[in-house]
Design an enzyme around this catalytic site. Structure first.
Site, PDB file in Angstrom:
ATOM      1  N   ASP A   9       6.071 -37.983  48.318  1.00  0.00           N
ATOM      2  CA  ASP A   9       6.204 -38.108  46.870  1.00  0.00           C
ATOM      3  C   ASP A   9       5.645 -39.468  46.444  1.00  0.00           C
ATOM      4  O   ASP A   9       6.183 -40.513  46.818  1.00  0.00           O
ATOM      5  CB  ASP A   9       7.700 -37.999  46.533  1.00  0.00           C
ATOM      6  CG  ASP A   9       7.991 -38.183  45.060  1.00  0.00           C
ATOM      7  OD1 ASP A   9       7.044 -38.387  44.264  1.00  0.00           O
ATOM      8  OD2 ASP A   9       9.180 -38.126  44.701  1.00  0.00           O
ATOM      9  N   ILE A  10       4.601 -39.454  45.666  1.00  0.00           N
ATOM     10  CA  ILE A  10       3.894 -40.692  45.308  1.00  0.00           C
ATOM     11  C   ILE A  10       4.780 -41.658  44.512  1.00  0.00           C
ATOM     12  O   ILE A  10       4.568 -42.867  44.549  1.00  0.00           O
ATOM     13  CB  ILE A  10       2.589 -40.353  44.538  1.00  0.00           C
ATOM     14  CG1 ILE A  10       1.606 -41.527  44.608  1.00  0.00           C
ATOM     15  CG2 ILE A  10       2.868 -39.949  43.101  1.00  0.00           C
ATOM     16  CD1 ILE A  10       0.203 -41.166  44.164  1.00  0.00           C
ATOM     17  N   ASP A  33       2.389 -35.735  37.251  1.00  0.00           N
ATOM     18  CA  ASP A  33       2.580 -36.418  35.972  1.00  0.00           C
ATOM     19  C   ASP A  33       4.065 -36.382  35.566  1.00  0.00           C
ATOM     20  O   ASP A  33       4.677 -37.423  35.243  1.00  0.00           O
ATOM     21  CB  ASP A  33       1.717 -35.701  34.919  1.00  0.00           C
ATOM     22  CG  ASP A  33       1.477 -36.510  33.669  1.00  0.00           C
ATOM     23  OD1 ASP A  33       1.989 -37.645  33.583  1.00  0.00           O
ATOM     24  OD2 ASP A  33       0.787 -36.013  32.768  1.00  0.00           O
ATOM     25  N   SER A 120      -6.463 -33.123  40.296  1.00  0.00           N
ATOM     26  CA  SER A 120      -7.031 -31.825  39.857  1.00  0.00           C
ATOM     27  C   SER A 120      -6.742 -30.640  40.774  1.00  0.00           C
ATOM     28  O   SER A 120      -7.139 -29.522  40.453  1.00  0.00           O
ATOM     29  CB  SER A 120      -8.557 -31.915  39.644  1.00  0.00           C
ATOM     30  OG  SER A 120      -8.863 -32.511  38.412  1.00  0.00           O
TER      31      SER A 120
HETATM   32  P1  ADP Z   1      -3.689 -31.570  38.065  1.00  0.00           P
HETATM   33  O1  ADP Z   1      -3.349 -31.102  36.676  1.00  0.00           O
HETATM   34  O2  ADP Z   1      -4.612 -32.773  38.097  1.00  0.00           O
HETATM   35  O3  ADP Z   1      -4.132 -30.451  38.955  1.00  0.00           O
HETATM   36  P2  ADP Z   1      -1.031 -31.571  39.284  1.00  0.00           P
HETATM   37  O4  ADP Z   1       0.048 -32.534  39.067  1.00  0.00           O
HETATM   38  O5  ADP Z   1      -0.791 -30.145  38.896  1.00  0.00           O
HETATM   39  O6  ADP Z   1      -2.311 -32.189  38.582  1.00  0.00           O
HETATM   40  O7  ADP Z   1      -1.443 -31.583  40.820  1.00  0.00           O
HETATM   41  C1  ADP Z   1      -2.181 -32.618  41.440  1.00  0.00           C
HETATM   42  C2  ADP Z   1      -1.671 -32.787  42.845  1.00  0.00           C
HETATM   43  O8  ADP Z   1      -0.461 -33.552  42.836  1.00  0.00           O
HETATM   44  C3  ADP Z   1      -1.346 -31.466  43.557  1.00  0.00           C
HETATM   45  O9  ADP Z   1      -1.951 -31.489  44.835  1.00  0.00           O
HETATM   46  C4  ADP Z   1       0.184 -31.502  43.668  1.00  0.00           C
HETATM   47  O10 ADP Z   1       0.617 -30.860  44.854  1.00  0.00           O
HETATM   48  C5  ADP Z   1       0.446 -32.986  43.736  1.00  0.00           C
HETATM   49  N1  ADP Z   1       1.807 -33.456  43.409  1.00  0.00           N
HETATM   50  C6  ADP Z   1       2.774 -32.872  42.655  1.00  0.00           C
HETATM   51  N2  ADP Z   1       3.882 -33.652  42.598  1.00  0.00           N
HETATM   52  C7  ADP Z   1       3.605 -34.754  43.360  1.00  0.00           C
HETATM   53  C8  ADP Z   1       4.335 -35.931  43.727  1.00  0.00           C
HETATM   54  N3  ADP Z   1       5.575 -36.155  43.302  1.00  0.00           N
HETATM   55  N4  ADP Z   1       3.725 -36.856  44.527  1.00  0.00           N
HETATM   56  C9  ADP Z   1       2.452 -36.666  44.958  1.00  0.00           C
HETATM   57  N5  ADP Z   1       1.714 -35.590  44.647  1.00  0.00           N
HETATM   58  C10 ADP Z   1       2.289 -34.651  43.853  1.00  0.00           C
END
Ligand code: ADP
Length: 169
Positions: A9-10, A33, A120
């Site tokens: 989790d970022i 986001d 994305s």
């Molecule tokens: P986008 O609209 O740019 O596709 P998303 O948030 O739907 O953005 O997804 C972008 C990436 O972030 C996906 O690979 C998703 O699995 C990942 N992601 C979702 N939640 C987290 C998190 N808490 N930490 C890191 N990566 C995440």
């Protein structure tokens, strides 16, 4: 510049800058986001609102910076990835621009360690293999005087395996 890949989790990372995969209106949303705004608290949305009032949001491929609220990271860089529409509407150049403009913004703010999500590849539907190759190549070819560490944070197992495989090559 060192490149690393981790699964997780970022929002939990203690780096100088976390990159958010935002939308053009900087309104928050689902995916990474939503996780960033939930963990960082309302200060982030207040600053996004100010940026929206000043410049109408953030165009696809570009990046803006805010403080990080309650997050351990020092700053947040919001970049807007392209929505995948089949590959013939400039998606590749726009996704590349996300990585380059985020790195430029990190440099301009003297931020040395930066963590990227897989921009994305969630709701925006960019094919994961192509996105991973492009992300890694773009960062590898970016010559930075000041950024010392780039971490690719993979949330799903597929991206994690992909990034590990590509970085091992
Ligand atoms: P986008 O609209 O740019 O596709 P998303 O948030 O739907 O953005 O997804 C972008 C990436 O972030 C996906 O690979 C998703 O699995 C990942 N992601 C979702 N939640 C987290 C998190 N808490 N930490 C890191 N990566 C995440």
């Amino acid at each position: 510049m060192k490149l690393q890949v981790i699964k997780g989790d970022i929002t939990q990372l203690q780096v100088d800058a976390i990159v958010n995969a935002a939308n053009t209106r900087l309104m928050g949303g689902g995916g990474v986001d939503g996780a960033i705004h939930r963990a960082g608290g309302p200060v982030i949305m207040d600053e996004c609102r100010q940026i929206r009032e000043q410049q109408g949001g953030c165009p696809t491929g570009e990046a803006v910076i805010t403080s990080s609220g309650l997050l351990a990271a020092k700053k947040l860089i919001h970049t807007v990835g392209p929505v995948w529409q089949g590959g013939n509407t400039g998606e590749k150049e726009l996704l590349k621009a996300c990585y380059i403009n985020s790195l430029k913004l990190a440099e301009a703010n003297k931020l040395k360690t930066i963590a990227f999500p897989n921009i994305s590849t969630g709701v925006y539907g960019y094919p994961k293999v192509e996105a991973a190759k492009l992300a890694i190549n773009t960062v590898k070819n970016y010559r930075s005087e000041s950024v010392s560490l780039v971490i690719f944070v993979c949330f799903d197992e597929e991206n994690h395996r992909l990034y590990q495989h590509l970085l091992d090559q």
